[in-house]
Design an enzyme around this catalytic site. Structure first.
Site, short mmCIF file in Angstrom:
data_model
loop_
_atom_site.label_atom_id
_atom_site.label_comp_id
_atom_site.label_asym_id
_atom_site.label_seq_id
_atom_site.Cartn_x
_atom_site.Cartn_y
_atom_site.Cartn_z
N ASP A 46 -2.32 -3.82 -4.43
CA ASP A 46 -3.15 -4.38 -3.85
C ASP A 46 -4.15 -5.49 -4.19
O ASP A 46 -3.35 -6.16 -4.90
CB ASP A 46 -3.32 -3.02 -3.06
CG ASP A 46 -3.34 -3.69 -1.37
OD1 ASP A 46 -4.64 -4.39 -1.02
OD2 ASP A 46 -2.51 -3.04 -1.14
N HIS A 80 -9.15 -3.58 1.03
CA HIS A 80 -7.77 -2.96 1.92
C HIS A 80 -6.66 -2.10 0.58
O HIS A 80 -6.56 -0.50 1.21
CB HIS A 80 -6.69 -4.34 2.10
CG HIS A 80 -5.14 -4.08 1.98
ND1 HIS A 80 -4.97 -3.74 1.93
CD2 HIS A 80 -4.72 -3.34 3.97
CE1 HIS A 80 -3.22 -2.97 2.40
NE2 HIS A 80 -3.56 -2.87 3.74
N ASN A 172 3.27 -5.39 10.95
CA ASN A 172 2.49 -5.59 12.46
C ASN A 172 2.41 -6.87 13.11
O ASN A 172 2.73 -7.54 13.23
CB ASN A 172 1.34 -5.40 11.68
CG ASN A 172 0.27 -3.93 11.13
OD1 ASN A 172 1.03 -3.03 10.97
ND2 ASN A 172 -0.63 -3.65 10.72
N SER A 235 -0.25 -0.54 7.50
CA SER A 235 -0.46 0.01 6.12
C SER A 235 -0.55 0.97 6.03
O SER A 235 -0.76 2.18 4.69
CB SER A 235 -1.72 -1.35 5.31
OG SER A 235 -1.49 -2.69 4.83
#
Length: 358
Positions: A46, A80, A172, A235
């Site tokens: 990430d 994130h 998404n 996520s």
């Protein structure tokens, strides 16, 4: 891969636990009486993972596969990665303060592969997965949408072959219109999202690849600089499912990865039309059931179940695409030394750019 992100909300440790609605929704306290993820390593490729006070005890030295970090995956200027890691394994603070993860005794292997803008390169994600395989991670949580480059495909397939549970976000809308990669890869647990009422989150991409769903709206977790974040997206649901997989793998350490995934899907709470569907997959994950249900082991011989003919119309068939996906998954799992899922417990309750997005 969040549709709504507030990476630096003012909520302090005393408030954030109450804001984590998904904990009660998924009966996490009851699940923790059965397993807390001890002995399991979850790799998080990430934006890096900062050593947040609610998380630092569970943070291993990882890797930077792109420049700009501290060399060990433990820096994050986006929030994130820190948020996803917190959903998986935040241990919180004494007196029920701070954020709590689904598997608070699991360890996080942080990997920096995405710059602060949240847009990375597929082959950097591949390098992250290769590192996780080399470090013998038990689970890889991929909260990203990518292009299936040859190197990335090879890395994901190698992880599946290595008995690692790979969990990935469906994607998404409107940014993604079909289930993203690596969620679309056979053998990967593809995760969609639901809202506070347990209904399909309107941004969660649907498709025949979706396996399970989890909370994905207004999800609170750890952020940078000791703060907290609120976000919505698949996520978040992916990290939650990765935590669920850690609970199962901790309680049943000898289960192959395919059987861990089987427990997640076989015990999920069916939503939408009866059986598997493209919005909910096999349903909303049920942590307690996944840890306690008497789920027959995989393998036709062990279950005494004969594989149905490919032309048979199964009650949970989702159309021709679902059949093709199922057959492809069968081949992938057989190649990995497993077998297709032959038992389910039902309960009612534009081309992408050549980058990864988070």
């Amino acid at each position: 891969m969040g549709t709504q992100v507030d990476p630096g909300i003012g909520n302090g440790p005393a408030r954030v636990r109450g804001d984590q609605w998904h904990l009660d929704y998924l009966r996490v306290p009851a699940a923790h009486r059965l397993s807390e993820g001890q002995g399991v390593v979850v790799a998080v490729p990430d934006t890096g993972v900062e050593p947040h006070p609610d998380l630092r005890r569970n943070l291993l030295a990882g890797e930077d596969v792109i420049p700009g970090g501290t060399g060990n995956g433990q820096s994050d200027t986006n929030s994130h990665g820190t948020g996803m890691a917190g959903l998986i394994a935040a241990h919180g603070q004494p007196k029920n303060l701070g954020a709590l993860g689904v598997a608070p005794l699991a360890k996080i292997l942080p990997i920096l592969d995405t710059p602060p803008d949240g847009l990375g390169q597929p082959d950097d994600l591949a390098a992250s997965i290769e590192f996780a395989v080399a470090r013998h991670a038990d689970i890889i949580s991929v909260s990203a949408a990518s292009m299936p480059t040859p190197r990335l495909q090879a890395a994901v397939r190698a992880a599946v072959q290595a008995n690692i549970i790979v969990v990935a976000a469906a994607g998404n809308s409107p940014r993604e219109s079909v289930v993203s990669y690596p969620a679309s890869e056979p053998g990967v647990v593809a995760v969609g999202g639901v809202d506070r009422t347990g209904n399909h989150a309107d941004f969660s991409v649907s498709g025949p690849e979706v396996d399970v769903v989890a909370p994905a709206v207004d999800i609170y977790s750890t952020s940078t600089n000791g703060r907290y974040r609120r976000s919505s997206g698949t996520s978040d649901a992916t990290a939650i499912v990765a935590g669920a997989a850690a609970l199962i793998r901790s309680k049943y350490p000898n289960l192959p990865a395919v059987e861990v995934a089987h427990r997640l899907t076989a015990t999920a709470v069916d939503k939408g039309p009866p059986g598997r569907d493209d919005q909910y997959g096999y349903g909303v994950i049920d942590l307690v059931a996944a840890l306690t249900a008497d789920v027959p082991p995989l393998g036709f011989e062990s279950t005494g179940v004969t594989a149905p003919a490919p032309t048979a119309a199964a009650p949970d068939a989702g159309g021709d695409n679902s059949t093709a996906r199922g057959l492809a998954t069968l081949s992938a799992l057989l190649a990995a030394g497993g077998a297709y899922l032959v038992w389910r417990r039902r309960r009612r309750a534009d081309d992408p750019p050549p980058r990864i997005s988070r």
